[in-house]
Design a protein around this motif. Structure first.
Motif, PDB file in Angstrom:
ATOM      1  N   ALA A  60       1.673  20.122  -6.192  1.00 41.23           N
ATOM      2  CA  ALA A  60       1.599  20.205  -4.899  1.00 41.23           C
ATOM      3  C   ALA A  60       0.377  19.120  -4.166  1.00 41.23           C
ATOM      4  CB  ALA A  60       1.050  21.660  -4.509  1.00 41.23           C
ATOM      5  N   ILE A  61      -0.592  19.056  -4.932  1.00 46.23           N
ATOM      6  CA  ILE A  61      -1.569  18.065  -4.493  1.00 46.23           C
ATOM      7  C   ILE A  61      -1.044  16.815  -4.598  1.00 46.23           C
ATOM      8  CG2 ILE A  61      -3.902  17.081  -5.022  1.00 46.23           C
ATOM      9  CD1 ILE A  61      -4.720  19.578  -6.084  1.00 46.23           C
ATOM     10  N   LEU A  62      -0.191  16.441  -5.522  1.00 49.36           N
ATOM     11  CA  LEU A  62       0.326  14.942  -5.369  1.00 49.36           C
ATOM     12  C   LEU A  62       1.497  14.786  -4.366  1.00 49.36           C
ATOM     13  CD1 LEU A  62       0.855  14.627  -9.591  1.00 49.36           C
ATOM     14  CD2 LEU A  62      -0.766  13.579  -7.904  1.00 49.36           C
ATOM     15  N   THR A  63       2.081  15.949  -4.143  1.00 49.75           N
ATOM     16  CA  THR A  63       3.109  15.944  -3.007  1.00 49.75           C
ATOM     17  C   THR A  63       2.539  15.312  -1.740  1.00 49.75           C
ATOM     18  OG1 THR A  63       4.693  17.277  -4.133  1.00 49.75           O
ATOM     19  CG2 THR A  63       5.006  16.959  -1.989  1.00 49.75           C
ATOM     20  N   ILE A  64       1.335  16.310  -1.454  1.00 46.65           N
ATOM     21  CA  ILE A  64       0.785  16.018  -0.140  1.00 46.65           C
ATOM     22  C   ILE A  64       0.005  14.810  -0.285  1.00 46.65           C
ATOM     23  CG2 ILE A  64      -1.104  16.897   1.247  1.00 46.65           C
ATOM     24  CD1 ILE A  64      -0.710  19.697  -0.073  1.00 46.65           C
ATOM     25  N   PHE A  65      -0.455  14.225  -1.340  1.00 46.42           N
ATOM     26  CA  PHE A  65      -1.143  13.045  -1.221  1.00 46.42           C
ATOM     27  C   PHE A  65      -0.273  11.788  -1.185  1.00 46.42           C
ATOM     28  CE2 PHE A  65      -2.610   9.437  -4.153  1.00 46.42           C
ATOM     29  CZ  PHE A  65      -3.523   8.854  -3.370  1.00 46.42           C
ATOM     30  N   TYR A  66       0.993  11.875  -2.042  1.00 47.17           N
ATOM     31  CA  TYR A  66       2.111  10.742  -2.013  1.00 47.17           C
ATOM     32  C   TYR A  66       2.379  10.766  -0.653  1.00 47.17           C
ATOM     33  CZ  TYR A  66       1.923  10.275  -7.084  1.00 47.17           C
ATOM     34  OH  TYR A  66       1.473  10.260  -8.313  1.00 47.17           O
ATOM     35  N   THR A  67       2.950  11.823   0.248  1.00 45.07           N
ATOM     36  CA  THR A  67       3.422  11.733   1.494  1.00 45.07           C
ATOM     37  C   THR A  67       2.585  11.185   2.447  1.00 45.07           C
ATOM     38  OG1 THR A  67       4.561  13.807   0.843  1.00 45.07           O
ATOM     39  CG2 THR A  67       4.369  13.327   3.351  1.00 45.07           C
ATOM     40  N   ILE A  68       1.347  11.549   2.615  1.00 43.46           N
ATOM     41  CA  ILE A  68       0.187  11.039   3.276  1.00 43.46           C
ATOM     42  C   ILE A  68       0.236   9.542   3.346  1.00 43.46           C
ATOM     43  CG2 ILE A  68      -1.944  10.884   3.961  1.00 43.46           C
ATOM     44  CD1 ILE A  68      -2.335  13.809   3.230  1.00 43.46           C
ATOM     45  N   MET A  69       0.113   9.115   1.960  1.00 44.16           N
ATOM     46  CA  MET A  69       0.061   7.502   1.859  1.00 44.16           C
ATOM     47  C   MET A  69       1.578   6.976   2.200  1.00 44.16           C
ATOM     48  SD  MET A  69      -2.895   6.965   0.774  1.00 44.16           S
ATOM     49  CE  MET A  69      -2.545   5.323   0.356  1.00 44.16           C
ATOM     50  N   PHE A  70       2.534   7.455   1.955  1.00 40.36           N
ATOM     51  CA  PHE A  70       3.853   6.944   2.455  1.00 40.36           C
ATOM     52  C   PHE A  70       3.918   6.751   3.812  1.00 40.36           C
ATOM     53  CE2 PHE A  70       8.324   7.732   3.772  1.00 40.36           C
ATOM     54  CZ  PHE A  70       8.777   6.556   3.053  1.00 40.36           C
ATOM     55  N   LEU A  71       3.498   7.951   4.549  1.00 44.14           N
ATOM     56  CA  LEU A  71       3.567   7.878   5.935  1.00 44.14           C
ATOM     57  C   LEU A  71       2.883   6.795   6.721  1.00 44.14           C
ATOM     58  CD1 LEU A  71       3.764  11.781   6.707  1.00 44.14           C
ATOM     59  CD2 LEU A  71       5.730   9.942   6.807  1.00 44.14           C
ATOM     60  N   MET A  72       1.374   6.595   6.023  1.00 46.15           N
ATOM     61  CA  MET A  72       0.494   5.596   6.615  1.00 46.15           C
ATOM     62  C   MET A  72       0.878   4.391   6.181  1.00 46.15           C
ATOM     63  SD  MET A  72      -3.385   7.381   5.257  1.00 46.15           S
ATOM     64  CE  MET A  72      -3.900   5.898   5.803  1.00 46.15           C
ATOM     65  N   VAL A  73       1.385   3.841   5.179  1.00 42.93           N
ATOM     66  CA  VAL A  73       1.912   2.898   4.757  1.00 42.93           C
ATOM     67  C   VAL A  73       3.260   2.215   5.704  1.00 42.93           C
ATOM     68  CG1 VAL A  73       2.772   1.177   2.976  1.00 42.93           C
ATOM     69  CG2 VAL A  73       1.031   2.683   2.311  1.00 42.93           C
ATOM     70  N   PHE A  74       4.252   3.440   5.681  1.00 41.62           N
ATOM     71  CA  PHE A  74       5.101   3.085   6.557  1.00 41.62           C
ATOM     72  C   PHE A  74       4.905   2.684   7.822  1.00 41.62           C
ATOM     73  CE2 PHE A  74       8.571   4.753   9.105  1.00 41.62           C
ATOM     74  CZ  PHE A  74       9.726   4.038   8.706  1.00 41.62           C
ATOM     75  N   VAL A  75       4.299   3.567   8.588  1.00 40.49           N
ATOM     76  CA  VAL A  75       3.918   3.363   9.862  1.00 40.49           C
ATOM     77  C   VAL A  75       3.321   2.052  10.281  1.00 40.49           C
ATOM     78  CG1 VAL A  75       2.757   4.315  12.050  1.00 40.49           C
ATOM     79  CG2 VAL A  75       4.036   5.952  10.320  1.00 40.49           C
ATOM     80  N   THR A  76       2.110   1.744   9.415  1.00 43.61           N
ATOM     81  CA  THR A  76       1.469   0.317   9.656  1.00 43.61           C
ATOM     82  C   THR A  76       2.306  -0.707   9.315  1.00 43.61           C
ATOM     83  OG1 THR A  76       0.507   0.546   7.567  1.00 43.61           O
ATOM     84  CG2 THR A  76      -0.614   1.753   9.387  1.00 43.61           C
ATOM     85  N   GLY A  77       3.167  -0.359   8.336  1.00 45.25           N
ATOM     86  CA  GLY A  77       4.064  -1.711   7.887  1.00 45.25           C
ATOM     87  C   GLY A  77       5.239  -2.101   8.827  1.00 45.25           C
ATOM     88  N   SER A  78       5.697  -1.043   9.375  1.00 45.95           N
ATOM     89  CA  SER A  78       6.984  -1.266  10.127  1.00 45.95           C
ATOM     90  C   SER A  78       6.700  -2.128  11.368  1.00 45.95           C
ATOM     91  CB  SER A  78       7.906  -0.060  10.360  1.00 45.95           C
ATOM     92  OG  SER A  78       6.800   0.665  11.143  1.00 45.95           O
ATOM     93  N   SER A  79       6.091  -3.091  11.381  1.00 44.22           N
ATOM     94  CA  SER A  79       5.714  -4.040  12.504  1.00 44.22           C
ATOM     95  C   SER A  79       5.463  -5.367  11.836  1.00 44.22           C
ATOM     96  CB  SER A  79       4.669  -3.309  13.405  1.00 44.22           C
ATOM     97  OG  SER A  79       3.333  -3.362  12.794  1.00 44.22           O
ATOM     98  N   SER A  80       5.501  -6.361  12.965  1.00 41.58           N
ATOM     99  CA  SER A  80       5.064  -7.690  12.526  1.00 41.58           C
ATOM    100  C   SER A  80       3.475  -7.965  12.351  1.00 41.58           C
ATOM    101  CB  SER A  80       5.491  -8.691  13.579  1.00 41.58           C
ATOM    102  OG  SER A  80       5.229  -8.451  14.760  1.00 41.58           O
ATOM    103  N   ASN A  81       2.698  -6.757  12.648  1.00 41.38           N
ATOM    104  CA  ASN A  81       1.224  -7.115  12.570  1.00 41.38           C
ATOM    105  C   ASN A  81       0.923  -6.977  11.088  1.00 41.38           C
ATOM    106  OD1 ASN A  81       0.986  -7.222  15.224  1.00 41.38           O
ATOM    107  ND2 ASN A  81       0.992  -4.999  15.806  1.00 41.38           N
ATOM    108  N   THR A  82       1.798  -6.527  10.193  1.00 46.65           N
ATOM    109  CA  THR A  82       1.376  -6.492   8.942  1.00 46.65           C
ATOM    110  C   THR A  82       1.029  -7.742   8.191  1.00 46.65           C
ATOM    111  OG1 THR A  82       2.468  -4.439   8.555  1.00 46.65           O
ATOM    112  CG2 THR A  82       1.568  -5.676   6.714  1.00 46.65           C
ATOM    113  N   PRO A  83      -0.172  -8.318   7.586  1.00 51.25           N
ATOM    114  CA  PRO A  83      -0.372  -9.585   7.018  1.00 51.25           C
ATOM    115  C   PRO A  83       0.409  -9.575   5.602  1.00 51.25           C
ATOM    116  CG  PRO A  83      -2.025  -8.334   6.782  1.00 51.25           C
ATOM    117  CD  PRO A  83      -1.234  -7.544   7.618  1.00 51.25           C
ATOM    118  N   MET A  84       1.862  -9.696   5.620  1.00 45.84           N
ATOM    119  CA  MET A  84       2.562  -9.778   4.336  1.00 45.84           C
ATOM    120  C   MET A  84       2.569 -11.446   3.896  1.00 45.84           C
ATOM    121  SD  MET A  84       6.559  -8.822   3.953  1.00 45.84           S
ATOM    122  CE  MET A  84       6.350  -7.062   4.421  1.00 45.84           C
TER     123      MET A  84
END
Length: 532
Positions: A60-84
């Motif tokens: 359960a801890i892993l589910t919560i942790f992975y979900t938080i990380m997924f949402l953070m990376v997805f929301v910040t990465g779905s724009s051109s502001n990410t220095p890829m």
């Protein structure tokens, strides 16, 4: 014939390795990290009677942790502001006769490598994972692999959204709102599944809520949250040998990967212009750091509000300037990063409820560790690289105290916001809570004094890695007397609870901090400006 992108990646990795081997500071830092990991990995962890917590709780801890990380990376990465891409990538790749999709995937895998480095901290969690859940080295490796897959798919999803909505701000905003809505529905379902146990929280009974939450997040339907839930389901299935769950989650992951690849490859990618601007901004930030100029993160659209300091004369103007900066970039005196740390610490206290009498010490230790970084990134360090603080015709000690005032007030408010809820969650006594808050504030003063000491003694050292090493070592030396005094007071004085520990640390930290600040009072002399 070797692919140009493969060759470019291999050469970059080789040059980075050579740079580490030729840099004594980086080698020293690497040896230090390896030594710390060895200390954590080979430390003897014992659980009385072998009574480990349920492995489903870890799932359960892993589910919560992975979900938080997924949402953070997805929301910040779905724009051109990410220095890829770096500026060198733009110069070499964009004029080349390579497919835009191949260049985009190259940028994705570069970001994946950087993200994996951020997951290095997971290796240092072996001690408590082993003592609480019986996790071995193989289990820890699976957790790290799951974290890497979560970041990979988050960036892949962000790329798919970006290539489909590039140049369409409303479309990108609508997709992010849909993701927020899905997360809200997921939280509502979790709360609904725990509806019978939630009323017991008001009575101080947290075990039923932990059991119900573990049952939801470690099984279906809690594992059905897109990507992060599926990856957690795979890791949890490997822990427990649930092959049916493993097969179901693996099929979902493979289907999502195929769908994302198809979506990206069939899109018309016109992202070069956006990425070029982002790469130029990223290069400017790197150049500024090399020149000793720290850039402060701020929202894209800053609400200015009231203009001017309003108060302040001489050295006191520094304090009111910091207040204005905080008002524009945070909530009251608290920065956004401190608020995030506060949420993490409060959430951590729910899982430390099982430690019973030692819960407040465990939460305090974790909070102090995170406080080290929040103080190190405070406004005081950014103020030292600007000339204005040296030009104010005031005594250097007075300027030093005013430049530290805002940080101490913010840390005091932060201590109350964190440990009052923590005390209710773990059932700490009011006396322990008050002195825990005082000890937290004393560590804030101690870490701030450590900042001043490192700047005063090692301010001319150019290597940022060595500066961080000196900072960490100095704070360790300064903190040891308080911890020793706290243990002595708790052992030899009949004080209730952990009052002796907190009292000893608070007294020793304050005295050492004041001594360091007095000895380093000449930090802001006018002559300092000429040495920078």
């Amino acid at each position: 014939m070797k692919s140009p992108l493969v060759y470019l990646t291999a050469v970059k990795l080789k040059n980075q390795l050579k740079g580490v081997l030729k840099s004594p500071a980086k080698l020293l830092y690497g040896v230090f990290l390896i030594a710390m990991f060895a200390l954590v990995a080979f430390a003897k962890n014992e659980t009385v009677g072998g009574n480990f917590r349920s492995i489903s709780e870890l799932g359960a801890i892993l589910t919560i942790f992975y979900t938080i990380m997924f949402l953070m990376v997805f929301v910040t990465g779905s724009s051109s502001n990410t220095p890829m891409f770096t500026l060198s990538d733009v110069t070499l790749l964009f004029p080349s006769p390579l497919s835009p999709n191949k260049i985009l995937f190259y940028g994705l895998f570069r970001q994946l490598g950087v993200s994996l480095l951020l997951g290095f901290f997971l290796l240092f969690q072996y001690g408590w994972l082993n003592s609480v859940y019986g996790v071995g080295y193989g289990h820890l490796l699976l957790i790290v692999v799951g974290y890497a897959l979560t970041l990979f798919f988050a960036q892949l999803c962000a790329m798919a959204v970006y290539v489909r909505t590039s140049g369409k701000d409303n479309a990108g905003r609508a997709i992010r709102l849909c993701v927020y809505g899905a997360a809200a529905v997921y939280i509502a379902l979790a709360a609904f599944s725990c509806r019978d146990a939630l009323p017991l929280l008001s009575q101080g009974d947290y075990e039923p809520a932990l059991t119900a939450g573990s049952a939801f997040f470690s099984t279906l339907p809690g594992l059905l949250f897109p990507v992060s839930g599926w990856i957690s389901g795979i890791v949890g299935a490997l822990f427990t040998g649930n092959w049916l769950q493993l097969a179901l989650c693996a099929v979902l992951i493979l289907a999502a990967f195929a769908a994302l690849l198809l979506l990206i490859t069939k899109s018309k990618n016109n992202y070069y212009e956006d990425v070029l601007q982002t790469a130029e901004l990223a290069q400017s930030a790197i150049t500024a750091k090399k020149e000793g100029q720290l850039a402060e993160a701020s929202p894209k659209n800053v609400k200015v509000g009231k203009i001017g300091l309003g108060k302040g004369l001489g050295a006191s103007a520094i304090y009111y300037k910091h207040k204005v900066e905080n008002r524009r970039s945070g909530v009251f005196f608290i920065s956004n990063m401190s608020l995030l740390f506060a949420v993490i610490i409060i959430a951590f206290s729910f899982f430390m409820k099982m430690a019973e009498d030692g819960a407040i010490i465990a939460v305090f230790a974790m909070g102090t560790y995170m406080q080290l970084f929040s103080v190190a990134l405070g406004r005081f360090n950014r103020e030292l690289i600007k000339p204005y603080i040296y030009l104010i015709p005031e005594p250097p000690l007075k300027k030093l105290l005013y430049s530290l005032k805002e940080g101490l007030i913010a840390d005091s408010i932060e201590a109350v916001l964190i440990f009052v809820p923590v005390a209710f969650i773990i059932g700490a006594s009011p006396l322990d809570t008050v002195f825990c808050i005082l000890a937290r504030i004393s560590f804030s003063l101690l870490f701030t004094a450590g900042n001043v000491l490192v700047e005063r003694v090692f301010g001319t050292v150019s290597s940022k890695v060595l500066i961080f090493f000196f900072y960490f070592f100095s704070l360790l030396v300064l903190a040891i007397p308080g911890v020793v005094l706290g243990v002595v007071l708790m052992t030899f004085l009949p004080l209730p609870g952990f009052l002796g520990v907190f009292l000893g640390m608070a007294l020793c930290n304050v005295l050492l901090s004041l001594l360091v600040l007095y000895l380093c009072r000449g930090l802001l002399q006018y002559a300092e400006l000429n040495s920078r």
